[in-house]
Design a protein around this motif. Sequence first.
Motif, PDB file in Angstrom:
ATOM      1  N   ASP A 133     -33.085   8.853  20.716  1.00  0.00           N
ATOM      2  CA  ASP A 133     -33.693   7.456  21.162  1.00  0.00           C
ATOM      3  C   ASP A 133     -33.081   6.168  20.631  1.00  0.00           C
ATOM      4  OD1 ASP A 133     -35.378   9.110  22.879  1.00  0.00           O
ATOM      5  OD2 ASP A 133     -37.065   8.941  21.443  1.00  0.00           O
ATOM      6  N   ASP A 134     -32.648   6.162  19.308  1.00  0.00           N
ATOM      7  CA  ASP A 134     -32.262   5.371  18.614  1.00  0.00           C
ATOM      8  C   ASP A 134     -30.666   5.065  19.011  1.00  0.00           C
ATOM      9  OD1 ASP A 134     -34.320   4.517  17.374  1.00  0.00           O
ATOM     10  OD2 ASP A 134     -33.881   5.889  15.350  1.00  0.00           O
ATOM     11  N   LEU A 135     -30.079   6.397  19.501  1.00  0.00           N
ATOM     12  CA  LEU A 135     -28.559   6.224  19.640  1.00  0.00           C
ATOM     13  C   LEU A 135     -28.211   5.868  20.894  1.00  0.00           C
ATOM     14  CD1 LEU A 135     -25.874   6.626  18.444  1.00  0.00           C
ATOM     15  CD2 LEU A 135     -25.974   9.106  18.824  1.00  0.00           C
ATOM     16  N   GLY A 136     -28.744   6.699  21.972  1.00  0.00           N
ATOM     17  CA  GLY A 136     -28.372   6.331  23.092  1.00  0.00           C
ATOM     18  C   GLY A 136     -27.216   7.281  23.502  1.00  0.00           C
ATOM     19  N   ASP A 137     -27.217   8.647  23.179  1.00  0.00           N
ATOM     20  CA  ASP A 137     -25.942   9.319  23.304  1.00  0.00           C
ATOM     21  C   ASP A 137     -26.225  10.209  24.690  1.00  0.00           C
ATOM     22  OD1 ASP A 137     -28.250  10.680  22.055  1.00  0.00           O
ATOM     23  OD2 ASP A 137     -26.821  12.262  21.119  1.00  0.00           O
ATOM     24  N   LEU A 138     -25.080  10.552  25.015  1.00  0.00           N
ATOM     25  CA  LEU A 138     -25.195  11.722  26.211  1.00  0.00           C
ATOM     26  C   LEU A 138     -25.626  12.991  26.114  1.00  0.00           C
ATOM     27  CD1 LEU A 138     -23.956  12.042  29.142  1.00  0.00           C
ATOM     28  CD2 LEU A 138     -21.970  12.820  28.278  1.00  0.00           C
ATOM     29  N   GLN A 139     -25.451  13.738  25.018  1.00  0.00           N
ATOM     30  CA  GLN A 139     -26.007  14.845  24.592  1.00  0.00           C
ATOM     31  C   GLN A 139     -26.521  14.803  23.135  1.00  0.00           C
ATOM     32  OE1 GLN A 139     -23.541  18.119  23.621  1.00  0.00           O
ATOM     33  NE2 GLN A 139     -25.001  19.748  24.044  1.00  0.00           N
ATOM     34  N   GLY A 140     -27.883  15.320  22.987  1.00  0.00           N
ATOM     35  CA  GLY A 140     -28.523  15.098  21.668  1.00  0.00           C
ATOM     36  C   GLY A 140     -27.692  15.594  20.624  1.00  0.00           C
ATOM     37  N   TYR A 141     -27.572  14.760  19.441  1.00  0.00           N
ATOM     38  CA  TYR A 141     -26.540  15.241  18.526  1.00  0.00           C
ATOM     39  C   TYR A 141     -27.330  16.000  17.281  1.00  0.00           C
ATOM     40  CZ  TYR A 141     -29.031  11.404  15.806  1.00  0.00           C
ATOM     41  OH  TYR A 141     -29.957  10.763  15.050  1.00  0.00           O
ATOM     42  N   ASP A 142     -28.601  16.342  17.227  1.00  0.00           N
ATOM     43  CA  ASP A 142     -29.146  17.143  16.467  1.00  0.00           C
ATOM     44  C   ASP A 142     -29.805  18.341  17.369  1.00  0.00           C
ATOM     45  OD1 ASP A 142     -31.485  18.021  14.708  1.00  0.00           O
ATOM     46  OD2 ASP A 142     -30.568  16.655  13.194  1.00  0.00           O
ATOM     47  N   ASN A 143     -29.505  19.428  16.888  1.00  0.00           N
ATOM     48  CA  ASN A 143     -30.094  20.796  17.620  1.00  0.00           C
ATOM     49  C   ASN A 143     -31.344  20.844  17.477  1.00  0.00           C
ATOM     50  OD1 ASN A 143     -30.171  21.728  15.187  1.00  0.00           O
ATOM     51  ND2 ASN A 143     -28.419  23.168  15.730  1.00  0.00           N
ATOM     52  N   ALA A 144     -32.141  20.146  16.409  1.00  0.00           N
ATOM     53  CA  ALA A 144     -33.892  20.265  16.424  1.00  0.00           C
ATOM     54  C   ALA A 144     -34.518  19.233  17.219  1.00  0.00           C
ATOM     55  CB  ALA A 144     -33.906  20.292  14.854  1.00  0.00           C
ATOM     56  N   ASP A 145     -33.848  18.147  17.919  1.00  0.00           N
ATOM     57  CA  ASP A 145     -34.275  17.253  18.505  1.00  0.00           C
ATOM     58  C   ASP A 145     -35.134  17.734  19.830  1.00  0.00           C
ATOM     59  OD1 ASP A 145     -34.366  14.943  17.055  1.00  0.00           O
ATOM     60  OD2 ASP A 145     -32.189  14.413  17.608  1.00  0.00           O
ATOM     61  N   SER A 146     -36.364  17.354  19.958  1.00  0.00           N
ATOM     62  CA  SER A 146     -36.835  17.653  21.291  1.00  0.00           C
ATOM     63  C   SER A 146     -38.018  16.498  21.556  1.00  0.00           C
ATOM     64  CB  SER A 146     -37.767  19.001  21.298  1.00  0.00           C
ATOM     65  OG  SER A 146     -38.443  19.373  22.397  1.00  0.00           O
ATOM     66  N   ASP A 147     -38.882  16.787  22.539  1.00  0.00           N
ATOM     67  CA  ASP A 147     -40.135  15.574  22.876  1.00  0.00           C
ATOM     68  C   ASP A 147     -41.174  16.288  22.287  1.00  0.00           C
ATOM     69  OD1 ASP A 147     -40.533  17.836  24.306  1.00  0.00           O
ATOM     70  OD2 ASP A 147     -40.352  17.004  26.255  1.00  0.00           O
ATOM     71  N   GLY A 148     -41.373  17.198  21.392  1.00  0.00           N
ATOM     72  CA  GLY A 148     -42.537  17.626  20.611  1.00  0.00           C
ATOM     73  C   GLY A 148     -43.161  18.627  21.491  1.00  0.00           C
ATOM     74  N   ARG A 149     -43.206  19.830  20.993  1.00  0.00           N
ATOM     75  CA  ARG A 149     -43.557  21.038  21.700  1.00  0.00           C
ATOM     76  C   ARG A 149     -44.215  21.931  20.728  1.00  0.00           C
ATOM     77  NH1 ARG A 149     -40.144  22.400  26.276  1.00  0.00           N
ATOM     78  NH2 ARG A 149     -39.522  20.382  26.914  1.00  0.00           N
ATOM     79  N   THR A 150     -45.431  22.752  21.512  1.00  0.00           N
ATOM     80  CA  THR A 150     -45.759  23.969  20.706  1.00  0.00           C
ATOM     81  C   THR A 150     -45.820  24.986  21.828  1.00  0.00           C
ATOM     82  OG1 THR A 150     -47.291  22.718  19.055  1.00  0.00           O
ATOM     83  CG2 THR A 150     -47.872  24.988  19.669  1.00  0.00           C
ATOM     84  N   GLN A 151     -45.097  25.941  21.602  1.00  0.00           N
ATOM     85  CA  GLN A 151     -45.105  26.820  22.937  1.00  0.00           C
ATOM     86  C   GLN A 151     -44.328  28.238  22.449  1.00  0.00           C
ATOM     87  OE1 GLN A 151     -41.869  24.598  24.949  1.00  0.00           O
ATOM     88  NE2 GLN A 151     -40.056  25.548  23.929  1.00  0.00           N
ATOM     89  N   ILE A 152     -44.654  29.228  23.199  1.00  0.00           N
ATOM     90  CA  ILE A 152     -44.075  30.415  23.377  1.00  0.00           C
ATOM     91  C   ILE A 152     -42.617  30.432  23.826  1.00  0.00           C
ATOM     92  CG2 ILE A 152     -44.038  32.859  23.855  1.00  0.00           C
ATOM     93  CD1 ILE A 152     -46.200  31.847  21.954  1.00  0.00           C
ATOM     94  N   SER A 153     -41.682  30.058  23.120  1.00  0.00           N
ATOM     95  CA  SER A 153     -40.170  29.812  23.527  1.00  0.00           C
ATOM     96  C   SER A 153     -39.557  30.981  24.325  1.00  0.00           C
ATOM     97  CB  SER A 153     -39.420  29.258  22.296  1.00  0.00           C
ATOM     98  OG  SER A 153     -38.208  28.778  22.728  1.00  0.00           O
ATOM     99  N   GLU A 154     -39.801  32.095  23.567  1.00  0.00           N
ATOM    100  CA  GLU A 154     -39.239  33.546  24.180  1.00  0.00           C
ATOM    101  C   GLU A 154     -40.135  34.266  24.146  1.00  0.00           C
ATOM    102  OE1 GLU A 154     -34.820  33.947  23.813  1.00  0.00           O
ATOM    103  OE2 GLU A 154     -35.188  33.321  21.679  1.00  0.00           O
TER     104      GLU A 154
END
Length: 377
Positions: A146-167
């Motif tokens: 959100d601060d960078l404005g990049d094409l692909q997220g640069y940190d692989n832990a970034d998300s929109d806030g989730r609590t989920q059964i991912s798999e």
Amino acid sequence: MIRQNLHTRLVVFTIFIIYGSVALADAPRAADRTGRATTAELVPDDDELLRQTAKRLDVSTTEPFEHKLTNVFGLREKAEDFGLSFQTAWTVDYSKNLRGGENSEGESVRNLFDLRFNLDTSAAFNWDGGTFSLDFQNQSGTNGSDDLGDLQGYDNADSDGRTQISELWYEQLFFDNKLRIKLGKVDSNSEFAFPENGSMFINSSFGHSPTIVAMPTYPDPSTSLNVFVYPTPAVYAGFGIYDSSGQSGTATGSYGPARLFHRPHDTFYIAEAGYRWQFREQTLPGKLAVGGHYSDGDFDKFHGGTQSDAGGFYANLDQKLWHKRFYNKSDTDGVYTFLQSFNYPHLGPDSSRGGCRSAWPYRATTPCCPVARLACG
């Protein structure tokens, strides 16, 4: 959505990563897999690295602390007898955009908690070759993109806030592990298009190429069917069909298979074949993987308008270049590299082009730090 200001200059400092692993029981080993499920020869687990460090320090590892912690009332042994295991990891990191981008005043702190349960059907039900798996994730914090404005997220832990059964999936091996079928909610990047030596980076670009559009991966795995064959120990080929409604805005990571029966009915197809080798008396492993992908969803074109499908090809090369202790074949200290090659999907004039990138990670075990990694790319 593609953001503006793609030529932003960025300097990111990752302050710390907290990683923990608690094993309730040793997970059963299945056939060698592609993707994040890497082979022990290329990227051994942290337990193996800790054993190597303990051996150098002459420290006993017969009863690790995490085993004592989880063995209250004999819980670990009882779970192990039943074929149940779990692994947990908590990752926290900090970054700041120092110049340019959307905002150079703010800073980002995010955390990702991951808890996975595996059940070996051979130990639990006397059913050979089967594995049930459930992965719980909780992600929170600010998104650095959100601060960078990049094409692909640069940190692989970034998300929109989730609590989920991912798999949530079931896997079955057939014909002496020569055929593997996995059905359920799966992160496609754990099976396809993942450079194994890239796991040492936190940058999401080294996990999978952004040119593989609509790929159902973190934070939105999806319901799928995956089939892999292993005609020899060195050769494999696989094919996957995934729900791709995430391309149309559905957060598939928070849903189960019910979304398959609701619009949009987008589908993602991917196939990969690979070959493994070992140089210098089994101390320098390598792997070449080549694949293709196709999605029948609707996509925005770079120069306006939409089109109804997109696809392309990719190739990944992993190689260990230097083995530190030749006398110890299982030692993981050394220099690794990987190369990614890809083509851009047809999403506008001159958009079907190719590209490649590489990186050089170094991995070592030291007395002060059981797992030390240095990487550049």
